[in-house]
Motif scaffolding. Sequence first.
Motif, short mmCIF file in Angstrom:
data_model
loop_
_atom_site.label_atom_id
_atom_site.label_comp_id
_atom_site.label_asym_id
_atom_site.label_seq_id
_atom_site.Cartn_x
_atom_site.Cartn_y
_atom_site.Cartn_z
N PRO A 217 16.12 23.95 0.57
CA PRO A 217 15.10 24.25 1.38
C PRO A 217 14.50 25.73 1.13
CG PRO A 217 16.37 22.70 2.56
CD PRO A 217 17.17 23.18 1.32
N ASN A 222 10.44 25.71 -4.08
CA ASN A 222 9.90 25.12 -3.02
C ASN A 222 8.84 26.03 -2.31
OD1 ASN A 222 10.94 24.12 0.34
ND2 ASN A 222 9.67 23.10 -0.81
N SER A 228 8.17 19.72 -3.18
CA SER A 228 8.03 19.57 -1.93
C SER A 228 9.34 19.43 -1.23
CB SER A 228 7.13 18.13 -1.91
OG SER A 228 8.05 17.08 -2.28
N ASP A 229 9.22 19.35 0.17
CA ASP A 229 10.52 19.25 0.84
C ASP A 229 11.20 17.99 0.55
OD1 ASP A 229 9.71 21.62 1.94
OD2 ASP A 229 9.13 20.81 3.89
N ASP A 230 10.49 16.85 0.54
CA ASP A 230 11.19 15.65 0.30
C ASP A 230 11.78 15.73 -1.10
OD1 ASP A 230 10.23 14.71 2.57
OD2 ASP A 230 8.34 13.67 1.87
N GLN A 231 11.12 16.28 -2.18
CA GLN A 231 11.77 16.37 -3.60
C GLN A 231 13.12 17.19 -3.45
OE1 GLN A 231 8.19 17.84 -5.31
NE2 GLN A 231 8.13 15.81 -6.34
N ALA A 233 15.05 17.57 -0.94
CA ALA A 233 16.27 16.83 -0.07
C ALA A 233 16.76 15.75 -1.12
CB ALA A 233 15.37 15.88 0.97
N THR A 234 15.88 15.03 -2.01
CA THR A 234 16.25 14.07 -3.04
C THR A 234 17.17 14.69 -4.01
OG1 THR A 234 14.18 12.73 -2.90
CG2 THR A 234 15.50 12.44 -4.73
N GLU A 236 19.00 17.52 -3.60
CA GLU A 236 20.33 17.60 -3.15
C GLU A 236 21.06 16.59 -2.93
OE1 GLU A 236 19.95 21.53 0.09
OE2 GLU A 236 18.76 19.99 0.81
N LYS A 237 20.44 15.34 -2.32
CA LYS A 237 21.59 14.01 -2.84
C LYS A 237 22.15 13.83 -3.94
CE LYS A 237 18.85 12.02 1.23
NZ LYS A 237 17.74 10.83 1.76
N SER A 258 15.65 12.95 -12.97
CA SER A 258 14.74 13.00 -11.64
C SER A 258 13.56 12.44 -11.99
CB SER A 258 14.56 14.02 -10.94
OG SER A 258 13.67 15.21 -11.61
#
Length: 327
Positions: A217, A222, A228-231, A233-234, A236-237, A258
Amino acid sequence: MSKHDRKLDQAARAAWLYYIAGETQHQIADRLGVSRQVAQRLVAMASEQGLVSVTIAHPVADCMTLAGRLKTRFNLEYCQVVPSSGAGPEGLQQMIAVAGAEVMCQTLKRETPQTIAVGSGRTLRATIEELPLFDRPQHSCVSLIGAIASDGSCTRYDVPLWMAEKTQGRYFILPAPLYADSEQDRALWCNHRIYRTVTEKAAQADVLFVGIGQVAPGCPLNVDGFISDDQVATLEKQQVAAEMLGHFIGEDGQRVSSDLDARLTSVRLTSATSRNVIAFAGGQEKHRAICAVLKGGWISGLVTDEESARFALAEEEQGKTLTRKIC
Protein backbone atom coordinates in the motif's frame (compact mmCIF):
# COMPACT_ATOMS: atom_id res chain seq x y z
CA MET A 1 43.60 -3.73 6.46
CA SER A 2 46.23 -1.31 7.79
CA LYS A 3 45.44 1.49 10.22
CA HIS A 4 45.95 4.04 7.41
CA ASP A 5 43.54 2.17 5.13
CA ARG A 6 40.93 2.01 7.90
CA LYS A 7 41.29 5.76 8.35
CA LEU A 8 40.83 6.32 4.60
CA ASP A 9 37.82 4.02 4.70
CA GLN A 10 36.23 6.08 7.47
CA ALA A 11 37.10 9.31 5.66
CA ALA A 12 35.40 7.97 2.53
CA ARG A 13 32.27 7.19 4.53
CA ALA A 14 32.29 10.70 5.96
CA ALA A 15 32.74 12.12 2.43
CA TRP A 16 29.76 10.16 1.11
CA LEU A 17 27.58 11.46 3.93
CA TYR A 18 28.83 15.06 3.72
CA TYR A 19 29.16 15.66 -0.03
CA ILE A 20 26.50 13.32 -1.40
CA ALA A 21 23.89 12.70 1.31
CA GLY A 22 24.08 16.32 2.54
CA GLU A 23 24.56 15.43 6.21
CA THR A 24 25.99 17.97 8.67
CA GLN A 25 29.21 17.22 10.52
CA HIS A 26 27.19 16.76 13.71
CA GLN A 27 24.99 14.16 11.97
CA ILE A 28 28.05 12.42 10.53
CA ALA A 29 29.54 12.21 14.01
CA ASP A 30 26.39 10.47 15.25
CA ARG A 31 26.31 8.09 12.27
CA LEU A 32 29.95 7.06 12.63
CA GLY A 33 30.05 7.10 16.44
CA VAL A 34 32.80 9.71 16.71
CA SER A 35 33.05 13.22 18.09
CA ARG A 36 32.14 16.25 15.98
CA GLN A 37 35.80 17.24 15.87
CA VAL A 38 36.80 13.83 14.51
CA ALA A 39 34.00 14.01 11.92
CA GLN A 40 35.28 17.41 10.83
CA ARG A 41 38.82 16.05 10.49
CA LEU A 42 37.58 13.04 8.48
CA VAL A 43 35.78 15.29 5.98
CA ALA A 44 38.91 17.46 5.70
CA MET A 45 41.09 14.36 5.28
CA ALA A 46 38.91 13.12 2.44
CA SER A 47 39.57 16.36 0.58
CA GLU A 48 43.27 16.51 1.43
CA GLN A 49 43.91 12.91 0.36
CA GLY A 50 42.25 13.45 -3.02
CA LEU A 51 39.32 11.16 -2.25
CA VAL A 52 36.83 13.81 -3.33
CA SER A 53 36.66 15.24 -6.81
CA VAL A 54 33.52 15.17 -8.94
CA THR A 55 33.10 11.68 -7.52
CA ILE A 56 34.48 10.02 -4.41
CA ALA A 57 37.56 8.17 -5.61
CA HIS A 58 38.18 5.89 -2.62
CA PRO A 59 35.61 3.06 -2.35
CA VAL A 60 34.60 1.84 1.10
CA ALA A 61 36.17 -1.56 1.73
CA ASP A 62 33.03 -3.16 3.18
CA CYS A 63 31.01 -1.96 0.20
CA MET A 64 33.54 -3.42 -2.22
CA THR A 65 33.39 -6.75 -0.39
CA LEU A 66 29.59 -6.79 -0.46
CA ALA A 67 29.57 -5.92 -4.17
CA GLY A 68 31.95 -8.79 -4.89
CA ARG A 69 29.82 -11.23 -2.92
CA LEU A 70 26.64 -10.12 -4.72
CA LYS A 71 28.34 -10.55 -8.10
CA THR A 72 29.46 -14.06 -7.22
CA ARG A 73 26.27 -15.18 -5.51
CA PHE A 74 23.83 -13.83 -8.10
CA ASN A 75 25.97 -14.07 -11.24
CA LEU A 76 26.05 -10.31 -11.85
CA GLU A 77 28.31 -8.72 -14.43
CA TYR A 78 28.42 -5.44 -12.52
CA CYS A 79 27.63 -4.34 -8.96
CA GLN A 80 28.27 -1.22 -6.91
CA VAL A 81 27.30 -0.79 -3.26
CA VAL A 82 27.17 2.61 -1.55
CA PRO A 83 27.44 3.15 2.22
CA SER A 84 24.24 3.14 4.25
CA SER A 85 25.65 4.26 7.60
CA GLY A 86 22.24 5.22 8.95
CA ALA A 87 21.59 7.78 6.21
CA GLY A 88 17.96 8.86 5.76
CA PRO A 89 15.89 7.83 2.73
CA GLU A 90 16.58 11.01 0.77
CA GLY A 91 20.32 10.92 1.45
CA LEU A 92 20.48 7.23 0.56
CA GLN A 93 18.65 7.78 -2.71
CA GLN A 94 21.06 10.59 -3.53
CA MET A 95 24.08 8.37 -2.91
CA ILE A 96 22.64 5.65 -5.15
CA ALA A 97 21.87 8.28 -7.78
CA VAL A 98 25.43 9.62 -7.81
CA ALA A 99 26.92 6.11 -8.02
CA GLY A 100 24.37 5.14 -10.66
CA ALA A 101 25.20 8.17 -12.78
CA GLU A 102 28.82 6.98 -12.92
CA VAL A 103 27.59 3.64 -14.27
CA MET A 104 25.42 5.32 -16.90
CA CYS A 105 28.31 7.54 -17.97
CA GLN A 106 30.29 4.48 -19.02
CA THR A 107 27.74 3.91 -21.78
CA LEU A 108 26.84 7.51 -22.59
CA LYS A 109 30.40 8.72 -23.13
CA ARG A 110 30.99 6.23 -25.96
CA GLU A 111 31.42 7.65 -29.45
CA THR A 112 29.76 4.72 -31.20
CA PRO A 113 25.95 5.02 -31.38
CA GLN A 114 24.20 3.40 -28.42
CA THR A 115 20.57 2.45 -27.99
CA ILE A 116 19.64 2.94 -24.34
CA ALA A 117 16.36 1.53 -23.06
CA VAL A 118 15.02 3.16 -19.90
CA GLY A 119 12.31 2.24 -17.41
CA SER A 120 10.78 4.60 -14.88
CA GLY A 121 10.77 5.47 -11.20
CA ARG A 122 12.00 7.93 -8.63
CA THR A 123 15.48 6.48 -8.15
CA LEU A 124 16.04 6.23 -11.88
CA ARG A 125 15.01 9.84 -12.37
CA ALA A 126 17.29 10.98 -9.52
CA THR A 127 20.15 9.07 -11.15
CA ILE A 128 19.60 10.71 -14.54
CA GLU A 129 19.44 14.12 -12.88
CA GLU A 130 23.01 13.54 -11.67
CA LEU A 131 24.28 13.01 -15.22
CA PRO A 132 26.34 15.74 -16.87
CA LEU A 133 25.32 16.93 -20.31
CA PHE A 134 26.70 14.83 -23.17
CA ASP A 135 27.09 15.88 -26.78
CA ARG A 136 25.99 12.50 -28.08
CA PRO A 137 23.19 13.08 -30.61
CA GLN A 138 24.11 9.71 -32.16
CA HIS A 139 22.65 7.90 -29.12
CA SER A 140 18.98 6.89 -28.96
CA CYS A 141 16.85 6.60 -25.85
CA VAL A 142 13.90 4.19 -25.87
CA SER A 143 11.10 3.97 -23.33
CA LEU A 144 10.41 0.52 -21.89
CA ILE A 145 7.15 1.45 -20.25
CA GLY A 146 4.08 3.54 -20.97
CA ALA A 147 3.68 6.50 -18.64
CA ILE A 148 -0.07 7.03 -18.99
CA ALA A 149 -2.32 6.23 -16.01
CA SER A 150 -5.93 5.02 -16.30
CA ASP A 151 -7.25 8.59 -15.94
CA GLY A 152 -5.13 9.80 -18.87
CA SER A 153 -2.57 11.63 -16.73
CA CYS A 154 1.16 11.11 -17.19
CA THR A 155 3.49 10.21 -14.36
CA ARG A 156 6.15 12.70 -13.31
CA TYR A 157 8.70 9.92 -13.57
CA ASP A 158 8.73 9.59 -17.36
CA VAL A 159 12.51 9.45 -17.20
CA PRO A 160 13.53 8.44 -20.76
CA LEU A 161 12.83 12.00 -21.90
CA TRP A 162 15.21 13.28 -19.21
CA MET A 163 17.88 10.88 -20.48
CA ALA A 164 17.42 12.10 -24.05
CA GLU A 165 17.80 15.70 -22.90
CA LYS A 166 21.10 14.82 -21.20
CA THR A 167 22.50 13.17 -24.33
CA GLN A 168 20.83 15.46 -26.90
CA GLY A 169 19.88 12.29 -28.75
CA ARG A 170 16.60 10.95 -30.11
CA TYR A 171 13.82 9.81 -27.80
CA PHE A 172 11.33 7.04 -28.63
CA ILE A 173 8.25 6.99 -26.42
CA LEU A 174 6.18 3.85 -25.91
CA PRO A 175 2.72 5.04 -27.04
CA ALA A 176 0.48 3.19 -24.61
CA PRO A 177 -0.82 3.24 -21.02
CA LEU A 178 1.00 0.89 -18.65
CA TYR A 179 -2.19 -1.15 -18.26
CA ALA A 180 -4.83 -1.01 -21.00
CA ASP A 181 -8.52 -0.95 -20.07
CA SER A 182 -9.05 -4.48 -21.35
CA GLU A 183 -7.33 -7.28 -23.22
CA GLN A 184 -8.96 -6.08 -26.43
CA ASP A 185 -7.85 -2.52 -25.74
CA ARG A 186 -4.28 -3.77 -25.21
CA ALA A 187 -4.37 -5.45 -28.62
CA LEU A 188 -5.30 -2.12 -30.21
CA TRP A 189 -2.40 -0.30 -28.54
CA CYS A 190 0.19 -3.03 -29.12
CA ASN A 191 -0.67 -3.67 -32.77
CA HIS A 192 -0.11 -0.07 -33.71
CA ARG A 193 2.80 0.43 -36.12
CA ILE A 194 4.58 2.95 -33.88
CA TYR A 195 4.28 0.68 -30.84
CA ARG A 196 5.82 -2.22 -32.76
CA THR A 197 8.63 0.00 -34.06
CA VAL A 198 9.53 1.20 -30.55
CA THR A 199 9.40 -2.25 -28.93
CA GLU A 200 11.58 -3.70 -31.71
CA LYS A 201 14.11 -0.95 -31.06
CA ALA A 202 13.99 -1.69 -27.33
CA ALA A 203 14.62 -5.37 -28.03
CA GLN A 204 17.90 -4.39 -29.73
CA ALA A 205 19.06 -1.97 -27.01
CA ASP A 206 22.70 -2.10 -25.92
CA VAL A 207 21.74 -1.57 -22.26
CA LEU A 208 18.56 -1.37 -20.20
CA PHE A 209 18.43 0.93 -17.15
CA VAL A 210 15.57 0.04 -14.80
CA GLY A 211 14.25 0.60 -11.32
CA ILE A 212 12.93 -2.02 -8.89
CA GLY A 213 9.60 -1.33 -7.25
CA GLN A 214 8.09 -2.82 -4.12
CA VAL A 215 4.45 -3.88 -3.96
CA ALA A 216 2.66 -2.57 -0.87
CA PRO A 217 0.00 0.00 0.00
CA GLY A 218 1.33 3.41 -0.97
CA CYS A 219 3.94 2.03 -3.38
CA PRO A 220 4.62 4.18 -6.48
CA LEU A 221 2.37 2.12 -8.77
CA ASN A 222 -0.45 2.56 -6.26
CA VAL A 223 0.15 6.25 -5.54
CA ASP A 224 0.48 7.16 -9.22
CA GLY A 225 -2.83 5.52 -10.07
CA PHE A 226 -1.66 2.48 -12.03
CA ILE A 227 -3.02 -0.14 -9.62
CA SER A 228 -5.83 0.14 -7.07
CA ASP A 229 -5.79 -0.61 -3.33
CA ASP A 230 -7.72 -3.83 -3.98
CA GLN A 231 -5.19 -4.92 -6.60
CA VAL A 232 -2.34 -4.23 -4.18
CA ALA A 233 -4.05 -6.41 -1.56
CA THR A 234 -4.51 -9.24 -4.07
CA LEU A 235 -0.87 -9.07 -5.16
CA GLU A 236 0.28 -9.16 -1.53
CA LYS A 237 -1.79 -12.32 -0.96
CA GLN A 238 0.07 -13.84 -3.92
CA GLN A 239 3.35 -13.04 -2.11
CA VAL A 240 4.46 -10.58 -4.78
CA ALA A 241 7.64 -8.88 -3.58
CA ALA A 242 8.80 -6.85 -6.57
CA GLU A 243 7.70 -5.09 -9.71
CA MET A 244 9.71 -4.22 -12.80
CA LEU A 245 8.04 -2.43 -15.72
CA GLY A 246 4.70 -3.72 -14.47
CA HIS A 247 5.89 -7.34 -14.29
CA PHE A 248 5.22 -8.84 -10.84
CA ILE A 249 7.84 -11.03 -9.18
CA GLY A 250 7.32 -13.33 -6.22
CA GLU A 251 9.58 -13.76 -3.21
CA ASP A 252 11.11 -16.82 -4.89
CA GLY A 253 12.19 -14.68 -7.85
CA GLN A 254 9.66 -16.15 -10.29
CA ARG A 255 7.08 -14.25 -12.32
CA VAL A 256 3.67 -14.14 -10.64
CA SER A 257 0.63 -14.27 -12.91
CA SER A 258 -2.15 -11.80 -12.27
CA ASP A 259 -5.25 -10.49 -14.01
CA LEU A 260 -3.20 -7.43 -14.93
CA ASP A 261 -0.93 -9.43 -17.26
CA ALA A 262 -3.46 -9.49 -20.08
CA ARG A 263 -3.56 -5.67 -20.03
CA LEU A 264 0.18 -4.95 -19.60
CA THR A 265 1.79 -3.06 -22.51
CA SER A 266 5.38 -2.57 -21.34
CA VAL A 267 8.38 -4.24 -22.96
CA ARG A 268 8.74 -7.89 -21.95
CA LEU A 269 11.38 -8.89 -19.40
CA THR A 270 12.53 -12.41 -18.60
CA SER A 271 14.18 -14.07 -15.63
CA ALA A 272 17.64 -15.61 -15.97
CA THR A 273 18.31 -12.86 -18.48
CA SER A 274 21.31 -12.74 -20.79
CA ARG A 275 20.68 -9.06 -21.59
CA ASN A 276 22.57 -6.10 -20.14
CA VAL A 277 19.97 -4.99 -17.59
CA ILE A 278 21.23 -2.67 -14.84
CA ALA A 279 18.95 -1.79 -11.92
CA PHE A 280 19.16 1.07 -9.44
CA ALA A 281 17.39 0.57 -6.09
CA GLY A 282 17.94 0.75 -2.35
CA GLY A 283 16.41 1.45 1.03
CA GLN A 284 14.71 -0.72 3.62
CA GLU A 285 11.32 -0.63 1.90
CA LYS A 286 12.88 -2.33 -1.15
CA HIS A 287 14.86 -5.07 0.60
CA ARG A 288 12.43 -7.86 -0.32
CA ALA A 289 12.00 -6.52 -3.85
CA ILE A 290 15.72 -6.38 -4.57
CA CYS A 291 16.21 -9.84 -3.11
CA ALA A 292 13.45 -11.30 -5.30
CA VAL A 293 14.84 -9.73 -8.47
CA LEU A 294 18.32 -11.07 -7.69
CA LYS A 295 17.01 -14.57 -6.96
CA GLY A 296 15.25 -14.71 -10.30
CA GLY A 297 18.22 -13.44 -12.29
CA TRP A 298 16.20 -10.59 -13.79
CA ILE A 299 19.19 -8.23 -13.92
CA SER A 300 22.86 -8.37 -14.85
CA GLY A 301 23.93 -5.33 -12.85
CA LEU A 302 22.91 -3.54 -9.66
CA VAL A 303 23.62 -0.29 -7.83
CA THR A 304 22.34 -0.49 -4.25
CA ASP A 305 23.27 0.16 -0.61
CA GLU A 306 24.99 -1.79 2.16
CA GLU A 307 21.88 -2.79 4.09
CA SER A 308 20.07 -3.97 0.97
CA ALA A 309 23.12 -6.00 -0.07
CA ARG A 310 23.42 -7.63 3.35
CA PHE A 311 19.70 -8.46 3.38
CA ALA A 312 19.88 -10.16 -0.02
CA LEU A 313 22.94 -12.19 0.94
CA ALA A 314 21.43 -13.21 4.29
CA GLU A 315 18.14 -14.26 2.66
CA GLU A 316 19.97 -16.32 0.06
CA GLU A 317 22.07 -18.05 2.71
CA GLN A 318 18.99 -18.72 4.83
CA GLY A 319 17.26 -20.25 1.82
CA LYS A 320 20.21 -22.54 1.13
CA THR A 321 20.32 -23.63 4.78
CA LEU A 322 16.60 -24.46 4.73
CA THR A 323 17.02 -26.45 1.51
CA ARG A 324 19.87 -28.49 3.02
CA LYS A 325 17.75 -29.28 6.09
CA ILE A 326 14.80 -30.43 3.96
CA CYS A 327 17.06 -32.64 1.85
